[in-house]
Design an enzyme around this catalytic site. Structure first.
Site, short mmCIF file in Angstrom:
data_model
loop_
_atom_site.label_atom_id
_atom_site.label_comp_id
_atom_site.label_asym_id
_atom_site.label_seq_id
_atom_site.Cartn_x
_atom_site.Cartn_y
_atom_site.Cartn_z
N TYR A 1 61.50 63.59 -8.08
CA TYR A 1 62.38 62.69 -8.85
C TYR A 1 62.13 62.79 -10.35
CZ TYR A 1 63.47 60.06 -4.55
OH TYR A 1 63.89 59.68 -3.31
N LYS B 1 36.30 39.31 0.72
CA LYS B 1 37.63 38.84 0.32
C LYS B 1 38.63 40.01 0.33
CE LYS B 1 36.44 39.42 -4.56
NZ LYS B 1 35.83 38.74 -5.72
C1 LIG Z 1 34.54 39.36 -5.99
C2 LIG Z 1 33.39 38.57 -6.42
C3 LIG Z 1 32.07 39.08 -6.32
C4 LIG Z 1 31.78 40.50 -5.90
O1 LIG Z 1 31.95 41.39 -6.98
P1 LIG Z 1 31.60 42.94 -6.82
O2 LIG Z 1 31.78 43.47 -8.19
O3 LIG Z 1 32.60 43.51 -5.87
O4 LIG Z 1 30.23 43.03 -6.29
C5 LIG Z 1 31.04 38.25 -6.64
N1 LIG Z 1 31.25 36.97 -7.07
C6 LIG Z 1 32.48 36.47 -7.20
C7 LIG Z 1 32.65 35.07 -7.69
C8 LIG Z 1 33.59 37.25 -6.91
O5 LIG Z 1 34.81 36.73 -7.06
#
Ligand SMILES: *Cc1c(COP(=O)(O)O)cnc(C)c1O
Length: 358
Positions: free
Chosen positions: A254, A34
């Site tokens: 800045y 994702k």
């Molecule tokens: C993002 C996600 C994961 C992966 O989590 P990590 O900590 O990056 O391994 C697993 N399950 C769900 C439902 C997620 O949203």
């Protein structure tokens, strides 16, 4: 000259996958891609995978993007479909959908789909984000199984709220509930994420969902990772574009927030918040230059930031500056910044030059 650049080491990604797989005791890995594979490039990473790996994304657009780029792997939609038309698209593209509430169940039951779809049923074990309650599980399973829209066997899954903390008793509460429901319904199941897996929480079950660890990052510096040899996939770097010598009591950048306490050389580096580097940083934020760690000084600008090289430095315009990577672990930087590594890798912006190493 290429300045702000993210270098993605595809070999490190494949090596991490092998290491994680070798430690998984036969559970199936679900690879979480994702958010453009946490900023690493979902299509590029998926392209080097064997086609039987299940990959997973949050939004249907991300899944369509993978399919449109020739990725034939099974794709799981972690949050399912958000309306009827998405379910139709999911079916046409062989996406596996999550069902996490009654709205999604009703959509699934009334849909007239071109093909049946795989279903992951999400259980709320205490995080109170997505998922049905344990008392609803029987009803959901019965109605999903009775529908001709179901392909294959349902998978039961849940998600940990606190597994990346070193002090974590909440995961055991969640796991207890998960085990009760899991044993009662007899479905294949999944609860482990990277943190639960690398801590050795003993909840691998049928599917382990791995995101951050694939990228060679331990979810937090405070947790013990039993998998040895994970390598960072991403290096975030840029170059010095100017160097000036300043005297004592000179301000830099800045807001006049930093003043030199001695004469020194200041490097201007082509890296700013528009590249995804955080603007709000504490003092002594480290970068790596020519074999040593030095600090960012003054406010981070949109396109540039300044680094205190020291009066005797021999660094030159064009020299490389590494913000995170093997030379400067992102976990350490994240802790210093009061952030999490996930956020840092996801922030790298589209302006940044991308290089993929085979
Ligand atoms: C993002 C996600 C994961 C992966 O989590 P990590 O900590 O990056 O391994 C697993 N399950 C769900 C439902 C997620 O949203």
């Amino acid at each position: 000259m290429i300045t702000a650049e993210v270098v993605i080491n595809l070999k490190a990604f494949k090596d991490n996958l092998s290491l994680l797989r070798a430690s998984s005791n036969g559970s199936t890995l679900v690879l979480i891609l994702k958010a453009n594979a946490y900023g690493h490039g979902a299509v590029e990473l998926a392209s080097v995978l064997d086609s039987e790996y299940i990959v997973s994304v949050a939004r249907i657009g991300e899944a369509i993007d993978l399919r449109n780029n020739g990725i034939v792997n099974p794709i799981l939609l972690l949050e399912g479909c958000f309306d009827d038309s998405e379910l139709y698209i999911a079916s046409r593209n062989d996406f596996i959908v999550t069902i996490h509430d009654i709205v999604q169940l009703e959509s699934f039951l009334r849909a007239e789909l071109p093909k049946p779809v795989g279903v992951w049923l999400k259980l709320n074990t205490g995080m109170n984000r997505l998922g049905i309650e344990s008392e609803q599980v029987g009803l959901f399973i019965d109605s999903i199984k009775a529908s001709t829209n179901l392909s294959g066997e349902i998978v039961l899954f849940s998600h940990f709220a606190n597994s990346d903390n070193s002090e974590d008793s909440f995961s055991f509460k969640q796991l207890n509930l998960f085990n009760i429901v899991r044993e009662k319904c007899g479905l294949r199941s999944s609860i482990a994420n990277s943190a639960a897996f690398v801590k050795g929480l003993n909840c691998n079950f049928d599917y382990i969902r791995l995101g951050i660890s694939l990228y060679g990052i331990v979810p937090s510096v405070d947790i013990n990772c039993f998998v040895e040899g994970l390598k960072p996939v991403m290096t975030f770097k840029s170059r010095i574009i100017s160097i000036r010598q300043i005297g004592k009591d000179q301000i830099v950048s800045y807001g006049c927030k930093w003043t030199s306490s001695r004469a020194t050389k200041i490097a201007v580096v082509a890296m700013g918040y528009a590249d995804g580097y955080p603007r709000n940083i504490p003092e002594n934020t480290p970068v790596y230059i020519n074999g040593r760690i030095v600090s960012i000084v003054g406010t981070v600008c949109m396109d540039m930031l300044m680094v205190d090289l020291g009066i005797d430095s021999k660094d030159a315009v064009g020299d490389e500056v590494i913000f995170w990577g093997a030379e400067l672990p992102i976990e350490v930087l994240a802790k210093h910044l009061g952030m999490i590594s996930y956020e840092l890798v996801c922030r790298v912006s589209s302006r940044v030059h991308r290089t993929y190493l085979e």
